[in-house]
Design an enzyme around this catalytic site. Structure first.
Site, PDB file in Angstrom:
ATOM      1  N   TYR A 113     -11.885  46.805  78.837  1.00  9.16           N
ATOM      2  CA  TYR A 113     -12.204  48.400  78.971  1.00  9.16           C
ATOM      3  C   TYR A 113     -12.074  48.886  80.338  1.00  9.16           C
ATOM      4  O   TYR A 113     -10.934  49.633  80.562  1.00  9.16           O
ATOM      5  CB  TYR A 113     -13.444  48.710  78.401  1.00  9.16           C
ATOM      6  N   LYS A 117      -8.873  50.857  82.163  1.00 14.78           N
ATOM      7  CA  LYS A 117      -9.156  52.207  83.073  1.00 14.78           C
ATOM      8  C   LYS A 117      -8.688  52.160  84.492  1.00 14.78           C
ATOM      9  O   LYS A 117      -8.180  52.933  85.155  1.00 14.78           O
ATOM     10  CB  LYS A 117     -10.663  52.732  83.005  1.00 14.78           C
ATOM     11  N   THR A 150     -19.856  61.064  72.505  1.00 16.40           N
ATOM     12  CA  THR A 150     -18.761  60.920  71.473  1.00 16.40           C
ATOM     13  C   THR A 150     -18.878  59.727  70.807  1.00 16.40           C
ATOM     14  O   THR A 150     -20.013  59.018  71.044  1.00 16.40           O
ATOM     15  CB  THR A 150     -17.360  60.833  72.516  1.00 16.40           C
TER      16      THR A 150
END
Length: 173
Positions: A113, A117, A150
């Site tokens: 991850y 990014k 989220t």
């Protein structure tokens, strides 16, 4: 005309979206790259890419590059077209494993991850540098939205989920 969704699960779906968009012959003033996954178990996209790298980086890279001409045509001296790419402060701990971008040697959801990014941030910085050097009326920005409530958190440890549930109303956007 507003297009608000592009399926980034495959390079084919991105190319189909761009083809449909171009067929409308509309100006493109703003492109927001905001799709992604976070901390998913090791798995691959339809195209065989590690999922974090494929969805979080390669999808945005391809979409942006395929739509860059439309953005350049829409931007003017008084109103630049804009590319807004959503990243994460996690990029600060990311390391680009240039010999293992697909995380095949050693998979870590956090590492994959963070690398995806970081790749987004570096791409956006380089893109902005090139756009400026060419006198383009397009601005490329990369942003961290902060902590947002989220479904991205569905793959975190249960303890984190409990803390998220207890503090989301206070700390999350």
């Amino acid at each position: 005309v507003e297009f608000s969704y592009c399926d980034l699960t495959s390079m084919k779906s991105i190319r189909q979206f761009v083809q449909r968009f171009r067929a409308k012959n509309c100006p493109l003033h703003v492109l927001v790259n905001n799709a992604g996954v976070m901390l998913v178990p090791e798995r691959k996209t339809e195209d065989g890419f590690e999922e974090h790298f494929g969805l979080n980086y390669l999808g945005h890279f391809l979409l942006t590059n395929l739509l860059l001409d439309a953005l350049k045509q829409s931007g003017t001296h008084s109103h630049n077209a804009r590319i807004v790419t959503v990243s994460s402060a996690t990029h600060y701990v990311g390391k680009l494993q240039l010999k293992d971008l697909q995380s095949r040697c050693s998979y870590s959801p956090h590492g994959a991850y963070a690398q995806s990014k970081l790749a987004l941030v570096l791409f956006t910085y380089q893109l902005q540098h090139l756009l400026t050097a060419n006198g383009s009326h397009v601005t490329a920005n990369v942003v961290d939205p902060g902590v947002v409530n989220t479904d991205l958190y569905k793959h975190v440890f249960w303890v984190v989920k409990v803390v998220k549930w207890m503090t989301a109303w206070l700390l999350f956007k």
